[in-house]
Enzyme design. Structure first.
Site, PDB file in Angstrom:
ATOM      1  N   LEU A  21     -29.404  83.267  41.552  1.00 54.50           N
ATOM      2  CA  LEU A  21     -30.230  84.276  42.193  1.00 54.50           C
ATOM      3  C   LEU A  21     -30.725  85.325  41.191  1.00 54.50           C
ATOM      4  O   LEU A  21     -31.891  85.725  41.214  1.00 54.50           O
ATOM      5  CB  LEU A  21     -29.439  84.954  43.313  1.00 54.50           C
ATOM      6  CG  LEU A  21     -30.203  85.988  44.126  1.00 54.50           C
ATOM      7  CD1 LEU A  21     -31.200  85.303  45.041  1.00 54.50           C
ATOM      8  CD2 LEU A  21     -29.234  86.837  44.942  1.00 54.50           C
TER       9      LEU A  21
ATOM     10  N   ASP B 101     -19.966  92.060  30.229  1.00 55.33           N
ATOM     11  CA  ASP B 101     -18.910  91.602  31.129  1.00 55.33           C
ATOM     12  C   ASP B 101     -18.558  92.782  32.027  1.00 55.33           C
ATOM     13  O   ASP B 101     -17.985  93.778  31.562  1.00 55.33           O
ATOM     14  CB  ASP B 101     -17.695  91.147  30.327  1.00 55.33           C
ATOM     15  CG  ASP B 101     -16.535  90.664  31.192  1.00 55.33           C
ATOM     16  OD1 ASP B 101     -16.584  90.852  32.425  1.00 55.33           O
ATOM     17  OD2 ASP B 101     -15.576  90.119  30.635  1.00 55.33           O
TER      18      ASP B 101
ATOM     19  N   TYR C 246     -13.891  87.819  49.535  1.00 54.07           N
ATOM     20  CA  TYR C 246     -15.308  88.010  49.230  1.00 54.07           C
ATOM     21  C   TYR C 246     -15.973  88.919  50.268  1.00 54.07           C
ATOM     22  O   TYR C 246     -16.688  89.859  49.912  1.00 54.07           O
ATOM     23  CB  TYR C 246     -16.013  86.658  49.194  1.00 54.07           C
ATOM     24  CG  TYR C 246     -17.502  86.764  48.944  1.00 54.07           C
ATOM     25  CD1 TYR C 246     -17.992  87.008  47.671  1.00 54.07           C
ATOM     26  CD2 TYR C 246     -18.411  86.610  49.990  1.00 54.07           C
ATOM     27  CE1 TYR C 246     -19.357  87.111  47.435  1.00 54.07           C
ATOM     28  CE2 TYR C 246     -19.780  86.713  49.768  1.00 54.07           C
ATOM     29  CZ  TYR C 246     -20.237  86.962  48.487  1.00 54.07           C
ATOM     30  OH  TYR C 246     -21.590  87.070  48.267  1.00 54.07           O
TER      31      TYR C 246
ATOM     32  N   LYS D  49     -17.711  92.753  49.796  1.00 55.32           N
ATOM     33  CA  LYS D  49     -19.105  93.091  50.071  1.00 55.32           C
ATOM     34  C   LYS D  49     -19.218  94.215  51.103  1.00 55.32           C
ATOM     35  O   LYS D  49     -20.188  94.978  51.085  1.00 55.32           O
ATOM     36  CB  LYS D  49     -19.872  91.847  50.512  1.00 55.32           C
ATOM     37  CG  LYS D  49     -20.056  90.819  49.397  1.00 55.32           C
ATOM     38  CD  LYS D  49     -20.759  91.422  48.182  1.00 55.32           C
ATOM     39  CE  LYS D  49     -21.054  90.393  47.114  1.00 55.32           C
ATOM     40  NZ  LYS D  49     -21.793  90.959  45.954  1.00 55.32           N
TER      41      LYS D  49
END
Length: 230
Positions: free
Chosen positions: A13, A53, A156, A160
């Site tokens: 993406l 990083d 995850y 978010k």
């Protein structure tokens, strides 16, 4: 000319967002951990590459110093770098599994944002775009009509949720910089096992906000269709 940095911009993406923004006339830097692969991706795009990083303070500070030395400012920061992490049922999930995901998706976002705030304040109509996910939405993960309800991704998804809340808190307290979160949706990349909509469709929300300039709002959470429910 708008100068933009995209973390994790060397593939998937982030790469597509970079390509679209370059086509729109922006100068794009892509940040990634792999110096060789990142430089190759930048060369293909016509972008600049900086080794970055997001989990490492020294790496982030070095990237900020390099861009400052080369350009002197930053107009748009897209916090795109993220990992899915090891998927485990919530009852079996360990603190270390959660920590690994948060280190990139949450702490990395904070680390990068803090390091680049001075450069953004030297930019024109500065804007920070944080890539979130409908998997962090309380509404969507409980709506059986939505794909987000079909997955159990506690680490995850919760990371978010944190990204979205951080975005709104930044927006409330830093009025001189615009902060918005965008959800690409389930997009067919290596990240999702190539399941979902096209990469071009997934890039739309980030590209839209990144090209608004002075017209960009602040404190919004959107996907390609509009306001994202939370």
């Amino acid at each position: 000319m708008t100068t933009t940095l995209i973390t994790g911009g060397n593939r998937g993406l982030g790469y597509e967002v970079a390509r679209r923004l370059i086509d729109a006339g922006q100068t794009v830097w892509i940040g990634g951990r792999d110096a060789t692969g990142g430089q190759e991706a930048a060369d293909r795009l016509g972008a600049q590459f900086v080794q970055l990083d997001v989990t490492d303070d020294a790496s982030v500070e070095s990237a900020a110093a390099r861009i400052e030395g080369r350009v002197g400012h930053l107009d748009v920061l897209i916090n795109n770098a993220g990992i899915l992490g090891e998927v485990a049922a919530p009852e079996d999930m360990t603190a270390d599994q959660l920590r690994d995901v948060y280190e990139t998706n949450v702490f990395g976002l904070v680390r990068v944002t803090r390091a680049f705030l001075p450069l953004l304040r030297k930019g024109t109509d500065p804007s920070v775009i944080n890539v979130t996910s409908g998997m962090g939405s309380f509404t969507l993960t409980h709506d059986p009509a939505r794909v987000e309800s079909q997955y159990t991704l506690a680490a995850y998804g919760s990371s978010k949720s944190a990204v979205t809340m951080l975005t709104t808190q930044y927006a409330k307290t830093i009025p001189d910089i615009r902060f918005n979160a965008v959800d690409p949706g389930q997009t067919a990349t290596a990240f999702t096992g190539n399941v979902g909509q096209t990469v071009a469709e997934g890039a739309e929300a980030a590209v839209r906000v990144a090209t608004l300039g002075a017209a960009a709002p602040t404190g919004t959470v959107t996907d390609r269709a509009g306001v994202l429910p939370w």
